[in-house]
Design a protein around this motif. Structure first.
Motif, PDB file in Angstrom:
ATOM      1  N   ILE C  25      39.889  -7.444  55.504  1.00  0.00           N
ATOM      2  CA  ILE C  25      40.298  -6.045  55.531  1.00  0.00           C
ATOM      3  C   ILE C  25      41.813  -5.969  55.660  1.00  0.00           C
ATOM      4  O   ILE C  25      42.465  -5.097  55.105  1.00  0.00           O
ATOM      5  CB  ILE C  25      39.655  -5.312  56.727  1.00  0.00           C
ATOM      6  N   LEU C  26      42.354  -6.882  56.445  1.00  0.00           N
ATOM      7  CA  LEU C  26      43.802  -6.893  56.652  1.00  0.00           C
ATOM      8  C   LEU C  26      44.425  -7.984  55.791  1.00  0.00           C
ATOM      9  O   LEU C  26      43.997  -9.133  55.825  1.00  0.00           O
ATOM     10  CB  LEU C  26      44.106  -7.178  58.130  1.00  0.00           C
ATOM     11  N   HIS C  27      45.439  -7.567  55.034  1.00  0.00           N
ATOM     12  CA  HIS C  27      46.110  -8.540  54.159  1.00  0.00           C
ATOM     13  C   HIS C  27      47.551  -8.710  54.575  1.00  0.00           C
ATOM     14  O   HIS C  27      48.468  -8.216  53.945  1.00  0.00           O
ATOM     15  CB  HIS C  27      46.048  -8.052  52.711  1.00  0.00           C
ATOM     16  N   GLY C  28      47.759  -9.415  55.674  1.00  0.00           N
ATOM     17  CA  GLY C  28      49.140  -9.701  56.069  1.00  0.00           C
ATOM     18  C   GLY C  28      49.820  -8.544  56.774  1.00  0.00           C
ATOM     19  O   GLY C  28      50.919  -8.150  56.433  1.00  0.00           O
ATOM     20  N   VAL C  29      49.136  -8.018  57.823  1.00  0.00           N
ATOM     21  CA  VAL C  29      49.694  -6.872  58.550  1.00  0.00           C
ATOM     22  C   VAL C  29      50.523  -7.360  59.740  1.00  0.00           C
ATOM     23  O   VAL C  29      50.178  -8.340  60.383  1.00  0.00           O
ATOM     24  CB  VAL C  29      48.539  -5.973  59.055  1.00  0.00           C
ATOM     25  N   SER C  30      51.606  -6.684  59.987  1.00  0.00           N
ATOM     26  CA  SER C  30      52.429  -7.008  61.157  1.00  0.00           C
ATOM     27  C   SER C  30      52.717  -5.755  61.956  1.00  0.00           C
ATOM     28  O   SER C  30      52.876  -4.664  61.394  1.00  0.00           O
ATOM     29  CB  SER C  30      53.753  -7.633  60.715  1.00  0.00           C
ATOM     30  N   ALA C  31      52.784  -5.923  63.266  1.00  0.00           N
ATOM     31  CA  ALA C  31      53.143  -4.798  64.146  1.00  0.00           C
ATOM     32  C   ALA C  31      53.560  -5.359  65.486  1.00  0.00           C
ATOM     33  O   ALA C  31      53.130  -6.447  65.877  1.00  0.00           O
ATOM     34  CB  ALA C  31      51.937  -3.867  64.314  1.00  0.00           C
ATOM     35  N   TYR C  32      54.401  -4.632  66.197  1.00  0.00           N
ATOM     36  CA  TYR C  32      54.760  -5.088  67.535  1.00  0.00           C
ATOM     37  C   TYR C  32      55.074  -3.911  68.427  1.00  0.00           C
ATOM     38  O   TYR C  32      55.294  -2.790  67.941  1.00  0.00           O
ATOM     39  CB  TYR C  32      55.934  -6.064  67.506  1.00  0.00           C
ATOM     40  N   VAL C  33      55.058  -4.182  69.714  1.00  0.00           N
ATOM     41  CA  VAL C  33      55.342  -3.141  70.693  1.00  0.00           C
ATOM     42  C   VAL C  33      56.410  -3.666  71.651  1.00  0.00           C
ATOM     43  O   VAL C  33      56.247  -4.721  72.255  1.00  0.00           O
ATOM     44  CB  VAL C  33      54.073  -2.783  71.503  1.00  0.00           C
ATOM     45  N   PHE C  34      57.498  -2.920  71.791  1.00  0.00           N
ATOM     46  CA  PHE C  34      58.518  -3.286  72.765  1.00  0.00           C
ATOM     47  C   PHE C  34      58.082  -2.864  74.146  1.00  0.00           C
ATOM     48  O   PHE C  34      57.218  -2.011  74.332  1.00  0.00           O
ATOM     49  CB  PHE C  34      59.843  -2.577  72.446  1.00  0.00           C
ATOM     50  N   GLU C  35      58.754  -3.437  75.128  1.00  0.00           N
ATOM     51  CA  GLU C  35      58.510  -3.037  76.506  1.00  0.00           C
ATOM     52  C   GLU C  35      58.777  -1.541  76.644  1.00  0.00           C
ATOM     53  O   GLU C  35      59.770  -1.028  76.162  1.00  0.00           O
ATOM     54  CB  GLU C  35      59.481  -3.791  77.415  1.00  0.00           C
ATOM     55  N   GLY C  36      57.846  -0.871  77.319  1.00  0.00           N
ATOM     56  CA  GLY C  36      58.064   0.538  77.596  1.00  0.00           C
ATOM     57  C   GLY C  36      57.844   1.460  76.423  1.00  0.00           C
ATOM     58  O   GLY C  36      58.057   2.666  76.507  1.00  0.00           O
ATOM     59  N   GLU C  37      57.369   0.915  75.295  1.00  0.00           N
ATOM     60  CA  GLU C  37      57.214   1.733  74.095  1.00  0.00           C
ATOM     61  C   GLU C  37      55.820   2.294  73.949  1.00  0.00           C
ATOM     62  O   GLU C  37      54.864   1.736  74.460  1.00  0.00           O
ATOM     63  CB  GLU C  37      57.442   0.849  72.870  1.00  0.00           C
ATOM     64  N   MET C  38      55.766   3.382  73.174  1.00  0.00           N
ATOM     65  CA  MET C  38      54.476   3.886  72.737  1.00  0.00           C
ATOM     66  C   MET C  38      54.512   3.874  71.222  1.00  0.00           C
ATOM     67  O   MET C  38      55.363   4.541  70.628  1.00  0.00           O
ATOM     68  CB  MET C  38      54.263   5.327  73.224  1.00  0.00           C
ATOM     69  N   VAL C  39      53.639   3.124  70.611  1.00  0.00           N
ATOM     70  CA  VAL C  39      53.667   2.973  69.160  1.00  0.00           C
ATOM     71  C   VAL C  39      52.379   3.505  68.555  1.00  0.00           C
ATOM     72  O   VAL C  39      51.290   3.243  69.063  1.00  0.00           O
ATOM     73  CB  VAL C  39      53.823   1.477  68.774  1.00  0.00           C
ATOM     74  N   ALA C  40      52.507   4.230  67.460  1.00  0.00           N
ATOM     75  CA  ALA C  40      51.323   4.775  66.796  1.00  0.00           C
ATOM     76  C   ALA C  40      51.059   4.024  65.499  1.00  0.00           C
ATOM     77  O   ALA C  40      51.992   3.570  64.835  1.00  0.00           O
ATOM     78  CB  ALA C  40      51.527   6.257  66.505  1.00  0.00           C
ATOM     79  N   ILE C  41      49.802   3.866  65.169  1.00  0.00           N
ATOM     80  CA  ILE C  41      49.430   3.339  63.856  1.00  0.00           C
ATOM     81  C   ILE C  41      48.607   4.412  63.173  1.00  0.00           C
ATOM     82  O   ILE C  41      47.543   4.802  63.658  1.00  0.00           O
ATOM     83  CB  ILE C  41      48.605   2.056  63.972  1.00  0.00           C
ATOM     84  N   ILE C  42      49.131   4.907  62.057  1.00  0.00           N
ATOM     85  CA  ILE C  42      48.390   5.948  61.339  1.00  0.00           C
ATOM     86  C   ILE C  42      48.119   5.486  59.920  1.00  0.00           C
ATOM     87  O   ILE C  42      48.656   4.460  59.482  1.00  0.00           O
ATOM     88  CB  ILE C  42      49.172   7.279  61.322  1.00  0.00           C
ATOM     89  N   GLY C  43      47.306   6.256  59.228  1.00  0.00           N
ATOM     90  CA  GLY C  43      46.993   5.895  57.851  1.00  0.00           C
ATOM     91  C   GLY C  43      45.628   6.436  57.479  1.00  0.00           C
ATOM     92  O   GLY C  43      44.909   6.960  58.335  1.00  0.00           O
ATOM     93  N   PRO C  44      45.280   6.328  56.223  1.00  0.00           N
ATOM     94  CA  PRO C  44      44.008   6.889  55.781  1.00  0.00           C
ATOM     95  C   PRO C  44      42.818   6.087  56.331  1.00  0.00           C
ATOM     96  O   PRO C  44      42.991   4.992  56.873  1.00  0.00           O
ATOM     97  CB  PRO C  44      44.077   6.759  54.252  1.00  0.00           C
ATOM     98  N   ASN C  45      41.637   6.653  56.132  1.00  0.00           N
ATOM     99  CA  ASN C  45      40.419   5.969  56.557  1.00  0.00           C
ATOM    100  C   ASN C  45      40.272   4.657  55.820  1.00  0.00           C
ATOM    101  O   ASN C  45      40.583   4.558  54.654  1.00  0.00           O
ATOM    102  CB  ASN C  45      39.193   6.830  56.230  1.00  0.00           C
ATOM    103  N   GLY C  46      39.785   3.660  56.538  1.00  0.00           N
ATOM    104  CA  GLY C  46      39.556   2.385  55.870  1.00  0.00           C
ATOM    105  C   GLY C  46      40.813   1.566  55.674  1.00  0.00           C
ATOM    106  O   GLY C  46      40.785   0.531  55.018  1.00  0.00           O
ATOM    107  N   ALA C  47      41.920   2.046  56.270  1.00  0.00           N
ATOM    108  CA  ALA C  47      43.173   1.310  56.086  1.00  0.00           C
ATOM    109  C   ALA C  47      43.186   0.025  56.888  1.00  0.00           C
ATOM    110  O   ALA C  47      44.011  -0.845  56.660  1.00  0.00           O
ATOM    111  CB  ALA C  47      44.347   2.194  56.500  1.00  0.00           C
TER     112      ALA C  47
END
Lengths: 363, 389, 241
Positions: C25-47
């Motif tokens: 389902i995932l083809h090479g996804v990257s994401a990170y969260v810094f200290e103290g951060e609030m990060v959102a992941i959005i996108g269409p259904n099935g993403a």
């Protein structure tokens, strides 16, 4: 617009109907049971007594089944034969014997058995046995717990990891039941065995109730164990983890609970319960290998009647099945050969009227 | 020339090994080719009858997903019904039973109807009785979850057996119900009846097999399989799930009833202890699983191999072994059977002949006429996107 | 610790390939969260948003790629180990134990805690005073909003450094959604990094610092939440502008 309004009210009515229906079947079932017990008390007191005793050991077995259903999500069809195996193991620890070349000649397998302990065979109070039986029962419980854990490692665990369906587990447990039964026949032969041949003392309680002292022991033992199970499930961390796993195994993992260890403990507890239930069954009736499979019906009927996954359900279900079974025979309504079939009939009725059982939560 | 794969060798190897064992051990025991042949024929006859059950169970479970653990009930009822239809009415003190319509069914003696007509009727009646029972049972049971259905059916089977045992007047209780006539029993010498019966049994088996193969490829069969795979999707497509499952359950039961009748004609004497859970239900399940569920050929293979396995273990008994072991051989055999199914589930869950998708008779024929397209270039692989951080 | 501009990356997923069964389902996804951060992941259904969280929490096998938690490589660690390393996860559905009481649910959350249970419980009850009112109630009987609070509370019992939240506002009324996001912000201000997957993109981006846009199992966009909010493409596709 009117059509939608009508839809809405129909839906509300149906919802009310469903919830009322739920309440009605539950209440109806309880009323039926209470009426039955009262009737039994009035007319079939002997059956009521035997039924309660038999029912309490059904309850012990049914708790194991309901725990396994709840936590491992399958029906353990090898439970009845496990019960019988425990009874035989206790017999072996008690007498040290296994079956010999002929039906009559027992062979001594163990050089030292529980009966050889000092004073172990002196009868406790008015029971028909000494503390040797208790020692044997304890040893059987330990062995049985280990045995079930081993089965899980060898068979059920690998099947779980492969995400096998309920059907696979059912058939696997039936296969294991066959192996256990033939093992019992192999080691101890097909003749009936008793823990203590000889007369068993009886006593009279108020209301003209006749009861054997041994039966008092069985009831007491069942009560103690039941209380222990309750304390475990509702007061200890392990018990709560077991209930959490039964609710949602993945969430339990997500919370950091070691689900593998919880499963192992579940089998250990089921093993101990089944061992005591088996010894009690042997004490109440006799040891026969075929009993293992036959007793599956009342065990499952008890668990399902009570509501699968609910320990109080297993207790209630066991008692009810036991009472119904014994009274239907002592009252002469059914021939004694049909005794265990009674459970099957009750099971079908429960599944027809209220499949979630007495304490189960309808989904 | 098709390439032979390892997968297709294993089933053949099993058949060969089992046959060799049966023939080999029985020849070694008797030293007599004729007796060996007779033994093999008996073995094959039972395997054939049990194969009928395996096919029926495969229809119920393999194709439709109905977890019927009460095969023994239909087995027992089918066998006993056939017995009381074809026997003479009870006259002796040794046997007590209802029915006995054998002589009444000799309707056209000039056509030798006593040789075949009662048996035809018996098979139909057995099938019908079992079908009706299945239909009645379907109302409360088919909506149950699989394992609840299993324990219920176990209960039903045990209850049926209990009734047969307890009600002496019905079918002679625990005592043997013997002297069951057999089809075409006067064609050959009574000692050679086994060959006649084998012929009849195999013909019936083939009839059932081809009928089932056809119906499984039909639109009806496809719905059944869709049901098994995904009940909700099937329901969403407007198919009445209950109706289809009931049909498969009932049809399977009818076949089982007929199989029971066959068993009665082969064994010529039956008793309630024959129809225990392990012999009449569990072993059939072993056959379906070992052979490959969802697969009629697999059911046949499973029947042969499992019954062969079981009979081979019997032959070990005839060796001269010390009493201690001798007395315990039946239990060792049971243990081996239990071990067989557990090992099969662990290591070979799809059976010897795993199910291959069979969509329709028409499509298969069409596919056979068209050559497969040449292999094209490999599809482009998914490249990971550059991180736009 | 991985540092960028002096900020510490609490959790970092790089080049993740993962999926169910044979299909990725995932083809090479990257994401990170810094200290103290609030990060959102959005996108269409099935993403693949939920899939990413599940993979990061060890519920799915990482076929390729790595996950680094506070500088330690935790790729393919089991959930019960990740929990000990300071990672928390709240699933979208079935996120409480229905037959257990509120108190027992929280106890389960803190199952592996050796000490400090009492303090932690107080902390959670202070965050969600509604739960403290009747802690003996069975979780199955709670309303949607209360259940979500309990789910969050359960995950907080081990004082995680990073919380992965899967659609916390799903099937909640607008008022409840506001309340939940308010509580999540409070949790974040208390020092816990948050990575949340949301269908409700607008609401999520308005409370978060940064955001990722995922589609078809790949990173599409990334940036400060405010710039994503005002981004035309994002607006048309995901914000229902």
């Amino acid at each position: 617009m009117a059509a939608i309004e009508r839809e809405a009210t129909t839906f509300q009515f149906r919802d009310w109907q469903r919830r009322f229906g739920n309440f009605a079947t539950g209440a109806g079932l309880w009323l039926l049971i209470i009426a039955f017990v009262i009737g039994a008390f009035i007319w079939e007191r002997d059956g009521l007594v035997t039924g309660t005793v038999v029912g309490s050991l059904f309850a012990l077995g049914a708790i194991g089944i309901t725990l396994i259903y709840g936590i491992l999500k399958f029906g353990h069809f090898a439970h009845g034969d496990s019960m019988m195996l425990s009874a035989y193991l206790a017999f072996m620890f008690l007498t040290g014997n296994i079956a010999g070349e002929t039906q009559r000649s027992d062979v001594e397998l163990l050089p030292f058995s529980a009966s050889d302990l000092p004073g172990a065979t002196t009868k406790i109070w008015e029971f028909s046995f000494g503390y040797s039986l208790l020692v044997a029962m304890g040893l059987a419980a330990i062995l049985m717990a280990g045995f079930l854990i081993a089965l899980d490692h060898a068979v059920y665990g690998p099947l779980r990891r492969r995400h096998s369906g309920i059907v696979t587990f059912s058939i696997a447990s039936l296969g294991l039941a066959l192996i256990i039964r033939s093992l019992m026949l192999f080691i101890w032969g097909s003749g009936p065995r008793f823990y203590s041949p000889g007369i068993r003392e009886a006593t009279e309680l108020p209301f003209d109730i006749r009861i054997l002292y041994d039966q008092i022991f069985i009831l007491a033992m069942a009560l103690v164990l039941m209380a222990a199970v309750y304390l475990l499930l509702y007061r200890t961390k392990l018990g709560k983890a077991m209930r959490a796993m039964a609710d949602n195994a993945e969430l339990a993992r997500v919370s950091g609970i070691n689900t593998d260890r919880t499963v192992t403990w579940t089998w250990a507890i089921a093993g101990a319960l089944v061992a005591v239930a088996g010894v009690m069954l042997g004490l109440q009736t006799q040891l026969r290998p075929e009993l293992g499979f036959i007793v599956i019906l009342p065990l499952f009927a008890s668990a399902i009647l009570g509501g699968v996954g609910s320990p109080h359900g297993a207790l209630a279900g066991g008692l009810i099945i036991g009472i119904v079974q014994e009274t239907s025979v002592t009252s002469g309504i059914l021939d004694s050969g049909y005794k265990f079939s009674v459970a099957a009939i009750v099971l079908v009725m429960v599944l027809l009227i209220r499949p979630t059982g007495l304490f189960g939560v309808p989904r | 020339m098709k390439r032979v794969s390892v997968e297709s060798l294993v089933p053949t190897a099993c058949v060969v090994v089992v046959t060799a064992l049966i023939l080999g051990i029985s020849f070694e025991q008797t030293g007599d080719p004729e007796r060996t042949l007779r033994f093999y024929v008996s073995f094959l006859s039972v395997a054939t009858v049990l194969a009928i059950f395996a096919l029926a169970l495969n229809l119920q479970w393999g194709y439709t997903g109905v977890f019927n653990f009460g095969v023994a009930a239909f087995f027992l009822i089918g066998a006993y019904t056939a017995a009381i239809v074809t026997k003479e009415p009870d006259r002796t003190d040794f046997e007590e039973y209802i029915g006995g319509y054998g002589p009444d069914l000799d309707v056209a003696p000039f056509l030798a109807t006593d040789q075949w007509f009662p048996f035809l009727v018996a098979v139909l009646v057995s099938g019908t009785v079992c079908g009706v029972l299945a239909f009645l049972l379907s109302f409360p049971t088919l909506r149950l979850r699989e394992d609840y259905l299993a324990i219920t059916m176990i209960g039903v089977a045990e209850l049926t057996r209990r009734i047969a045992i307890e009600e002496q007047w019905l079918v002679n209780g625990t005592r043997n119900l013997g002297n069951i006539p057999g089809p075409f029993q006067n064609v050959l010498d009574i000692n050679d009846y086994r060959y006649v019966f084998l012929a009849v049994a195999i013909s019936f088996l083939l009839l059932v097999f081809f009928a089932l193969e056809r119906s499984v490829r039909s639109p009806w069969g496809r719905v059944l399989r869709a049901l098994r795979e995904d009940e909700m999707a099937a329901e969403a497509s407007g198919k009445n799930v209950r109706a289809y499952r009931t049909q498969a359950f009932v049809l399977g039961a009818v076949i089982m009833g007929a199989g029971g009748a066959m068993y009665a004609f082969g064994a010529r004497a039956i008793a309630p202890e024959t129809f225990t859970h392990y012999f009449a239900t569990f072993i059939i399940w072993t056959m379906v699983i070992v052979g490959g569920s969802g697969n009629n050929k697999g059911a046949l293979l499973g029947a042969y191999v499992v019954w062969g396995f079981w009979q081979s273990t019997l032959l070990i008994q005839s060796y001269d072994l010390p009493d201690v072991v001798q007395v315990r051989i039946p239990f060792i055999r049971d243990m081996l059977l239990g071990l067989l199914i557990v090992l099969a589930l662990l290591f070979m869950p799809h059976g010897l002949l795993p199910e291959r998708a069979r969509v329709s008779v028409w499509a298969e024929r069409a596919a056979r006429r068209v050559r497969p397209p040449p292999a094209g270039p490999a599809p482009p692989s998914a490249e990971p996107q550059e991180d736009k951080a | 610790m991985t540092e960028t501009n002096g900020k510490v990356r609490l959790i970092e997923a790089t080049g993740i390939f993962a999926g169910y069964g044979e299909v990725d389902i995932l083809h090479g996804v990257s994401a990170y969260v810094f200290e103290g951060e609030m990060v959102a992941i959005i996108g269409p259904n099935g993403a693949g948003k939920s899939t990413l969280l599940r993979t990061m929490f060890g519920l799915l096998n990482v076929r390729q790629g790595s996950i680094v938690l506070k500088g330690n490589d935790v790729t393919n660690f089991r959930p019960d180990k990740l929990v000990l390393h300071g990672l928390g996860y709240v699933p979208q559905v079935d996120n409480v134990f229905p037959t257990l009481t509120i108190m027992e649910n929280l106890e389960m959350g803190g199952f592996v805690r050796e000490h400090g249970m009492r303090d932690r419980l107080d902390h959670v009850f202070r965050l969600f005073p509604d739960l403290a009112k009747r802690p003996g109630d069975k979780a199955g009987k709670l309303s949607g909003g209360q259940r979500q609070m309990l789910a969050l509370g359960r995950a907080l019992m081990l004082d995680p450094d990073v919380l992965l939240l899967d659609e916390p506002s799903a099937s909640l009324s607008p008022k409840m959604v506001e309340m939940i996001f308010d509580r999540i912000k409070a949790i974040n201000e208390g020092g816990t990094g948050i990575l949340l997957v949301e269908q409700n993109a607008r609401e999520a981006l308005s409370v978060c610092h940064r955001g990722y846009v995922l589609a078809m199992g790949q990173n599409r966009l990334e940036g400060e939440a405010s710039s994503l909010l005002h981004n035309e493409e994002v607006g048309k596709l995901y914000l229902g502008a």
